[in-house]
Design an enzyme around this catalytic site. Structure first.
Site, PDB file in Angstrom:
ATOM      1  N   CYS A  32      -1.975  -9.560  24.311  1.00  0.00           N
ATOM      2  CA  CYS A  32      -3.267  -9.296  23.685  1.00  0.00           C
ATOM      3  C   CYS A  32      -4.320 -10.226  24.296  1.00  0.00           C
ATOM      4  O   CYS A  32      -4.157 -11.449  24.267  1.00  0.00           O
ATOM      5  CB  CYS A  32      -3.155  -9.532  22.183  1.00  0.00           C
ATOM      6  SG  CYS A  32      -4.722  -9.723  21.321  1.00  0.00           S
ATOM      7  N   TYR A  64      -6.062  10.636   3.918  1.00  0.00           N
ATOM      8  CA  TYR A  64      -4.715  10.815   3.384  1.00  0.00           C
ATOM      9  C   TYR A  64      -4.792  11.518   2.023  1.00  0.00           C
ATOM     10  O   TYR A  64      -5.868  11.841   1.530  1.00  0.00           O
ATOM     11  CB  TYR A  64      -3.992   9.474   3.325  1.00  0.00           C
ATOM     12  CG  TYR A  64      -3.745   8.883   4.695  1.00  0.00           C
ATOM     13  CD1 TYR A  64      -3.176   9.657   5.706  1.00  0.00           C
ATOM     14  CD2 TYR A  64      -4.117   7.579   5.010  1.00  0.00           C
ATOM     15  CE1 TYR A  64      -2.959   9.144   6.974  1.00  0.00           C
ATOM     16  CE2 TYR A  64      -3.900   7.054   6.286  1.00  0.00           C
ATOM     17  CZ  TYR A  64      -3.326   7.849   7.265  1.00  0.00           C
ATOM     18  OH  TYR A  64      -3.125   7.326   8.528  1.00  0.00           O
ATOM     19  N   GLN A  69       0.844  -1.190   0.000  1.00  0.00           N
ATOM     20  CA  GLN A  69       0.000   0.000   0.000  1.00  0.00           C
ATOM     21  C   GLN A  69       0.881   1.242   0.000  1.00  0.00           C
ATOM     22  O   GLN A  69       1.727   1.419   0.879  1.00  0.00           O
ATOM     23  CB  GLN A  69      -0.924   0.034   1.219  1.00  0.00           C
ATOM     24  CG  GLN A  69      -1.900   1.204   1.169  1.00  0.00           C
ATOM     25  CD  GLN A  69      -2.723   1.332   2.425  1.00  0.00           C
ATOM     26  OE1 GLN A  69      -2.249   1.860   3.430  1.00  0.00           O
ATOM     27  NE2 GLN A  69      -3.962   0.853   2.394  1.00  0.00           N
ATOM     28  N   CYS A 101     -10.266  -4.018  22.402  1.00  0.00           N
ATOM     29  CA  CYS A 101      -9.867  -3.337  23.632  1.00  0.00           C
ATOM     30  C   CYS A 101      -9.783  -1.825  23.387  1.00  0.00           C
ATOM     31  O   CYS A 101      -9.474  -1.381  22.281  1.00  0.00           O
ATOM     32  CB  CYS A 101      -8.509  -3.846  24.105  1.00  0.00           C
ATOM     33  SG  CYS A 101      -8.462  -5.627  24.390  1.00  0.00           S
ATOM     34  N   GLY A 118      -8.771  -7.949   9.630  1.00  0.00           N
ATOM     35  CA  GLY A 118      -7.674  -7.146  10.155  1.00  0.00           C
ATOM     36  C   GLY A 118      -7.211  -7.555  11.532  1.00  0.00           C
ATOM     37  O   GLY A 118      -6.327  -8.399  11.697  1.00  0.00           O
ATOM     38  N   ARG A 119      -7.827  -6.968  12.545  1.00  0.00           N
ATOM     39  CA  ARG A 119      -7.333  -7.176  13.909  1.00  0.00           C
ATOM     40  C   ARG A 119      -7.448  -8.621  14.391  1.00  0.00           C
ATOM     41  O   ARG A 119      -6.606  -9.085  15.170  1.00  0.00           O
ATOM     42  CB  ARG A 119      -8.063  -6.221  14.866  1.00  0.00           C
ATOM     43  CG  ARG A 119      -7.608  -4.784  14.681  1.00  0.00           C
ATOM     44  CD  ARG A 119      -8.320  -3.823  15.609  1.00  0.00           C
ATOM     45  NE  ARG A 119      -9.720  -3.657  15.253  1.00  0.00           N
ATOM     46  CZ  ARG A 119     -10.548  -2.808  15.861  1.00  0.00           C
ATOM     47  NH1 ARG A 119     -10.099  -2.061  16.859  1.00  0.00           N
ATOM     48  NH2 ARG A 119     -11.804  -2.690  15.487  1.00  0.00           N
ATOM     49  N   CYS A 123     -10.484 -10.617  17.717  1.00  0.00           N
ATOM     50  CA  CYS A 123     -10.143  -9.388  18.428  1.00  0.00           C
ATOM     51  C   CYS A 123     -11.274  -9.023  19.385  1.00  0.00           C
ATOM     52  O   CYS A 123     -12.456  -9.121  19.035  1.00  0.00           O
ATOM     53  CB  CYS A 123      -9.915  -8.259  17.405  1.00  0.00           C
ATOM     54  SG  CYS A 123      -9.746  -6.623  18.134  1.00  0.00           S
TER      55      CYS A 123
END
Length: 362
Positions: A342, A169, A101, A330, A305-306, A327
């Protein structure tokens, strides 16, 4: 999981499944030089080993300025090519596809002097930013940086790039008329800045090189996002990875009875208007949810993702109908501070130990 593990063709590359690791910046692995470290290589190799079909490497800066973080990976110099090649080779050895990316932060960059398509002020990470309007000469310089960076990525052996056109961005700043107030061609045609980059890259790299974009769905409205998507498809984009646009400068929408988030609804609506692959993202944690999104929305790929940070073996475990972990969202992400601490990973590791399986160590 009839769709999740079907192959997907992007440009001329066949991806093993519909599971994508989206770009997630990982601090502390590099430094101000932007050079690849062994941690970077091990990080991406772990997801490839874990069965992920497509890996999108974290936001990598094409310029010596416009960074999102001081230790952001870089590709502004040929000196970066050998290290990047090590990542590409490690991922390819495990059978996965990998893109980089490319991200220029524009007004939200960490430098004292920042730039934007037109004068614009905002606050990010509790810091006030005031962007100076880009001159035509500066626009061409930044476009040169993107093109040269893409060529380096091709030389390093990657399968392609994803241009970061979301999350406030620089490319995203051009695409949103609430931010881009220019009266010249780059204001009248908001997609022109990125279309020119795409066309110039295409003139240099092989036709097989993938060029996709992380695109804001609401820019500022969904109708604008659809128009941007159609313009980019017309000009050779290979995929559209749909996310949020300019923070604080868009109007999102989702029907009251819709089972998923607004940005997933937007991805489904954009998919109705284009023929290139469309990705969905945001809060997709379990294989069952990922499959439902593919089945219900008609999108082509899902970003995990997470939950993939919690368990790099997520894809393999999903395919084997094993517990993938997830996930726990948190308030402050413990993974980014100390991965073994984690909470989601600790829970999954306890289950693995009870099943006499090897826990995740890093």
């Amino acid at each position: 999981m009839s769709l999740l593990f079907e192959p997907l063709k992007i440009n001329q590359t066949t991806i093993n499944n519909r599971i994508c690791l989206p770009s997630m910046v990982i601090g502390g692995y590099s430094d101000e030089t932007g050079m690849v470290s062994e941690k970077n290589i091990e990080h991406y190799q772990s997801f490839a080993k874990g069965g992920t079909g497509l890996i999108i490497q974290e936001a990598t800066c094409p310029s010596t300025y416009g960074k999102v973080a001081e230790d952001q990976l870089g590709v502004w110099s040929d000196d970066h090519i050998p290290g990047l090649k090590k990542i590409a080779d490690a991922v390819h050895a495990e059978g996965a596809t990998i893109l980089v990316q490319l991200c220029h932060a524009g007004v939200t960059a960490i430098e004292e002097e920042t730039f934007c398509p037109s004068e614009y002020s905002c606050t990010k990470n509790d810091r006030f930013r005031k962007g100076t309007a880009l001159t035509l000469e500066h626009i061409k310089k930044i476009q040169d940086d993107f093109v040269n960076a893409a060529v380096r990525i091709w030389k390093a052996g990657y399968d392609g790039i994803e241009l970061h056109g979301a999350h406030r961005y620089l490319i995203c700043q051009f695409l949103n008329p609430r931010v881009n107030k220019r009266t010249d061609e780059y204001g009248k045609q908001p997609t022109l800045f990125v279309i020119e980059i795409i066309n110039r890259i295409r003139e240099i790299v092989p036709d097989t090189f993938i060029i996709g974009i992380r695109l804001g769905a609401f820019e500022p409205t969904l109708a604008d996002g659809i128009a941007n998507a159609k313009a980019l498809e017309k000009n050779g984009i290979d995929f559209l990875n749909i996310s949020y646009g300019c923070t604080g400068e868009f109007d999102s929408y989702v029907p009251e009875d819709y089972p998923f988030k607004d940005v997933i609804y937007a991805a489904a609506e954009i998919k109705k208007n284009v023929s290139v692959p469309v990705f969905a993202v945001n809060g997709i944690k379990t294989p069952e949810m990922a499959e439902d999104i593919l089945q219900i929305t008609g999108v082509d790929m899902v970003n995990i993702g997470r939950s993939m940070l919690v368990n790099p073996n997520w894809a393999n475990d999903a395919k084997a109908s094993q517990d993938t972990g997830k996930c726990l969202v948190c308030r402050q992400c413990m993974w980014h501070k100390t991965p073994p601490k984690c909470p989601g990973r600790k829970i999954l590791n306890r289950k693995l130990v009870r099943a006499n399986k090897t826990p995740i160590l890093n």
